[in-house]
Motif scaffolding. Structure first.
Motif, short mmCIF file in Angstrom:
data_model
loop_
_atom_site.label_atom_id
_atom_site.label_comp_id
_atom_site.label_asym_id
_atom_site.label_seq_id
_atom_site.Cartn_x
_atom_site.Cartn_y
_atom_site.Cartn_z
N ASP A 84 0.85 -1.18 0.00
CA ASP A 84 0.00 0.00 0.00
C ASP A 84 0.89 1.24 0.00
O ASP A 84 2.06 1.20 0.38
CB ASP A 84 -0.95 0.01 1.20
N LEU A 85 0.34 2.34 -0.47
CA LEU A 85 1.11 3.57 -0.65
C LEU A 85 1.73 4.06 0.65
O LEU A 85 2.87 4.55 0.68
CB LEU A 85 0.22 4.66 -1.26
N VAL A 128 8.29 -18.30 7.31
CA VAL A 128 8.30 -18.04 5.87
C VAL A 128 6.86 -17.77 5.44
O VAL A 128 5.99 -18.63 5.56
CB VAL A 128 8.87 -19.23 5.09
N ARG A 129 6.62 -16.59 4.94
CA ARG A 129 5.26 -16.19 4.60
C ARG A 129 4.76 -16.88 3.33
O ARG A 129 3.59 -17.25 3.23
CB ARG A 129 5.20 -14.67 4.41
N TYR A 130 5.65 -17.05 2.35
CA TYR A 130 5.26 -17.65 1.06
C TYR A 130 6.27 -18.73 0.67
O TYR A 130 7.15 -18.48 -0.15
CB TYR A 130 5.21 -16.59 -0.04
N PHE A 136 10.76 -10.46 -4.39
CA PHE A 136 11.85 -9.51 -4.52
C PHE A 136 11.97 -8.76 -3.20
O PHE A 136 11.05 -8.74 -2.38
CB PHE A 136 11.63 -8.52 -5.67
N PHE A 137 13.14 -8.17 -2.96
CA PHE A 137 13.29 -7.30 -1.81
C PHE A 137 14.00 -6.03 -2.25
O PHE A 137 14.67 -6.00 -3.29
CB PHE A 137 14.01 -7.99 -0.64
N ASN A 214 2.50 -8.30 -0.65
CA ASN A 214 1.45 -9.25 -1.00
C ASN A 214 1.72 -9.80 -2.39
O ASN A 214 1.63 -9.09 -3.39
CB ASN A 214 0.09 -8.55 -0.96
N LEU A 215 2.08 -11.10 -2.46
CA LEU A 215 2.42 -11.73 -3.73
C LEU A 215 1.19 -12.25 -4.45
O LEU A 215 0.26 -12.75 -3.82
CB LEU A 215 3.40 -12.90 -3.49
N MET A 216 1.18 -12.13 -5.77
CA MET A 216 0.08 -12.63 -6.59
C MET A 216 0.64 -13.27 -7.85
O MET A 216 1.67 -12.82 -8.38
CB MET A 216 -0.86 -11.48 -6.96
#
Length: 228
Positions: A84-85, A128-130, A136-137, A214-216
């Motif tokens: 988010d911004l 590990v979230r995903y 990327f970081f 948030n990965l998609m």
């Protein structure tokens, strides 16, 4: 005589009012136009680049991941990550604040492609979230010995110091982390990823690396394709 006293007094009141008005933040609801960065690309260019990645990279990633992991669930390559911004604004403000404390100029923000490990936790025990997912970081950089290098912030001898992320070419001295910092607050050498994965480590080292967006997919389609 009275007129002479009043004039300087009015002048001081006017200057004080002008100074205070300059200190107040601008709340203009209709700010002027902002010049776009030269790096802005068109929607058509973005669509073409997205399509090229879909055709030339996604199948290879999927084929490889499915070949190295015996899992009944087919691998889904990551197509995007979003923040988010307000998170982006906070991140930039945090990087600039930390850099100011160490008296170092931020030159660029690097985006490193990466993969989460195929496990529930990292080596240090963090969740590990995903698992298995592409990601990327983001890492800020500074000028160091004529090069543009990523850095973290360490507190060395009570002084905030910009520490290069990159490991030195030679491993001569394991005590390099304790070397004195120079006049600009930059330490001479540092081990690779001294900051670890925690935002603040023992000894006062602060990481400036942004990750875990948030990965998609999943969920749902993205802006350039109807595929999940």
């Amino acid at each position: 005589m009275r007129a002479r006293l009043i004039s300087p007094l009015l002048f001081l009141i006017f200057m004080n009012s002008l100074f205070l008005s300059c200190q107040e933040p601008a709340n203009d609801p209709n700010p002027g136009p902002v010049k776009p960065p030269e790096e802005i690309i068109s929607v058509e260019q973005a669509t073409e680049m997205y399509k090229n990645y879909s055709e030339r990279r996604v199948p290879l990633i999927k084929k490889y991941e499915d070949s190295v992991v015996s899992d009944t669930n087919p691998f889904t390559p990551t197509r995007l990550a979003e923040y988010d911004l307000e998170t982006i604004k906070q991140y930039i403000a945090y990087v600039e604040y930390q850099a100011a404390q160490a008296k170092v100029d931020v030159r660029t923000l690097r985006f490193y492609l990466s993969n989460y490990p195929n496990s529930e936790t990292f080596a240090n025990g963090d969740k590990v979230r995903y698992p298995r997912r592409n990601s990327f970081f983001v890492l800020p950089t500074m000028e160091y010995k004529g090069e543009n290098v990523g850095f973290s912030i360490a507190e060395i001898d009570g002084k905030f110091t910009a520490v290069p992320i990159k490991k030195p070419a030679n491993n001569e001295d394991k005590g390099q982390n304790k070397e004195q910092s120079d006049s600009k607050g930059q330490v001479n050498e540092a081990g690779f990823f001294m900051a670890g994965s925690n935002p603040v480590q023992n000894g006062g080292t602060s990481s400036l690396i942004l990750n875990d967006g948030n990965l998609m997919p999943p969920p749902g389609p993205d802006d350039f394709s109807n595929n999940n």
